[in-house]
Design a protein around this motif. Structure first.
Motif, PDB file in Angstrom:
ATOM      1  N   TYR A   1      35.627   0.910  -2.895  1.00  0.00           N
ATOM      2  CA  TYR A   1      35.910   2.065  -2.063  1.00  0.00           C
ATOM      3  C   TYR A   1      35.382   3.308  -2.778  1.00  0.00           C
ATOM      4  O   TYR A   1      35.400   3.384  -4.007  1.00  0.00           O
ATOM      5  CB  TYR A   1      37.410   2.194  -1.823  1.00  0.00           C
ATOM      6  CG  TYR A   1      37.977   1.129  -0.911  1.00  0.00           C
ATOM      7  CD1 TYR A   1      38.104   1.356   0.456  1.00  0.00           C
ATOM      8  CD2 TYR A   1      38.388  -0.107  -1.424  1.00  0.00           C
ATOM      9  CE1 TYR A   1      38.638   0.378   1.306  1.00  0.00           C
ATOM     10  CE2 TYR A   1      38.909  -1.086  -0.580  1.00  0.00           C
ATOM     11  CZ  TYR A   1      39.031  -0.838   0.769  1.00  0.00           C
ATOM     12  OH  TYR A   1      39.539  -1.802   1.602  1.00  0.00           O
TER      13      TYR A   1
ATOM     14  N   ASP B   1      39.273   6.905   1.330  1.00  0.00           N
ATOM     15  CA  ASP B   1      38.911   5.594   1.849  1.00  0.00           C
ATOM     16  C   ASP B   1      40.007   4.562   1.590  1.00  0.00           C
ATOM     17  O   ASP B   1      40.096   3.552   2.289  1.00  0.00           O
ATOM     18  CB  ASP B   1      37.613   5.120   1.182  1.00  0.00           C
ATOM     19  CG  ASP B   1      36.490   6.118   1.368  1.00  0.00           C
ATOM     20  OD1 ASP B   1      35.948   6.191   2.478  1.00  0.00           O
ATOM     21  OD2 ASP B   1      36.173   6.848   0.401  1.00  0.00           O
ATOM     22  N   LEU B   2      40.823   4.829   0.564  1.00  0.00           N
ATOM     23  CA  LEU B   2      41.866   3.888   0.149  1.00  0.00           C
ATOM     24  C   LEU B   2      43.036   4.683  -0.414  1.00  0.00           C
ATOM     25  O   LEU B   2      42.837   5.650  -1.156  1.00  0.00           O
ATOM     26  CB  LEU B   2      41.310   2.950  -0.934  1.00  0.00           C
ATOM     27  CG  LEU B   2      42.292   1.984  -1.606  1.00  0.00           C
ATOM     28  CD1 LEU B   2      42.738   0.912  -0.622  1.00  0.00           C
ATOM     29  CD2 LEU B   2      41.636   1.335  -2.834  1.00  0.00           C
TER      30      LEU B   2
END
Length: 336
Positions: A86, A154-155
């Motif tokens: 990520y 993203d995470l």
């Protein structure tokens, strides 16, 4: 006039960059502890500031292959089929950075941000990141009002954090807000309701037995100084306030879905390993620092690892998931 969601998001971003974080407060007075018994967020700060500088040692946390493999194992158990790495990840309730920093070293994310309500924990997490040469920034922040803009990460990850948050569903809504569409969250290390019951009792019995038997003159050098034991007792009083929730795995999945997540899935782990692990950890905390030595550490880790193998390969197939100690959960922000 009511602020729009975009306005609130910009306000959070301004606050995150413009406000100086408070300093750590590692030694709570009796009066502060008394006040914290009625204020869970104050208790979170005092308890975790008290633990910050010794937390890695207390829980045998490291940033080498042993804990990299552990962190990746937890991540892979619920999200192991995802393409890596990520680009940008956030750790919520970062503590000393254990989960995110080891995941970054394990190839899960390129860059990271850490947040925690405890200034002491953020300070140690950023120091650990700097020592490891990892690109990580950090903020002191409430998990129910994350100080980043919409669609930033993203995470989002966390380890042993959800059970400290008063409103778990609100926090997961915030997690989904700061995730990009299609972004994923992974939370691990959360206590199940049944697991927490037996772990607490094992810990209490071990602490009581160790502190009683070390009063014997022949075992005096195995007893921690009374001042340290008293401080541990004050911390334990706060611990009863900071641990707010236990989770049934199915109920936790429903909370995540109610917050708006899709592709929600929970897994559990540690049954036999927890029955050994909690007495071992409590005993280690009850005796003087450095008393047990490397041989003990090898025994404790080896036994835990072997029992974890039994849990994963044997007991997981016959024991209901709600009886295991830890629950892990993942979910995705819809829209991609």
């Amino acid at each position: 006039m009511t602020a729009s969601p975009d306005d609130r998001s910009r306000d959070r971003a301004v606050d995150a960059s413009a406000v100086d974080d408070p300093a750590p407060h590692p030694h709570a007075t009796e009066a502060e502890v008394e006040a914290a018994l009625k204020d869970t967020k104050l208790a979170q700060v005092l308890y975790h500031d008290w633990e910050a500088e010794t937390y890695d040692e207390k829980w045998s946390i490291s940033y080498d292959e042993r804990c990299i493999d552990y962190a990746r194992g937890r991540f892979d158990a619920v999200a192991g089929d995802q393409p890596l790495p990520y680009e940008r990840a956030l750790e919520l309730g970062c503590g000393t950075g254990f989960f995110l920093l080891n995941l970054m070293q394990g190839g899960v994310a390129k860059t990271g941000s850490v947040t925690d309500l405890s200034p002491g924990m953020v300070k140690v997490a950023l120091r650990n990141a700097e020592n490891l040469g990892l690109p990580v920034d950090g903020r002191v922040a409430d998990a129910e009002t994350i100080p980043y803009e919409d669609d930033t990460f993203d995470l989002v990850v966390g380890h042993a954090v959800l059970h400290h948050i008063p409103d778990v569903e609100q926090s997961l809504r915030e997690v989904l807000r700061v995730l990009k569409p299609g972004g994923r969250f992974v939370f691990a290390g959360e206590p199940t309701t049944v697991g927490n019951f037996y772990a607490r009792w094992l810990g209490r019995l071990t602490w009581e037995a160790t502190t009683r038997i070390t009063r014997l003159p022949a075992l005096a050098d195995w007893r921690r100084p009374q001042a340290e034991l008293d401080e541990s007792s004050r911390a334990a009083a706060l611990e009863a306030v900071v641990d707010l929730h236990t989770f049934d795995p199915t109920d936790l999945e429903k909370i995540a879905e109610s917050a708006g997540a899709v592709e929600v899935h929970a897994e559990t782990e540690e049954f036999a390993a927890a029955l050994l692990g909690w007495p071992v950890r409590t005993f280690e905390a009850a005796v003087p620092e450095g008393k047990l030595g490397w041989g003990w550490a090898r025994f404790a880790f080896g036994a835990w690892k072997n029992l974890s193998w039994v849990d994963e390969n044997v007991l997981k197939h016959v024991v209901p998931r709600g009886l295991f100690y830890n629950v892990m959960i993942t979910g995705v922000k819809p829209g991609k």
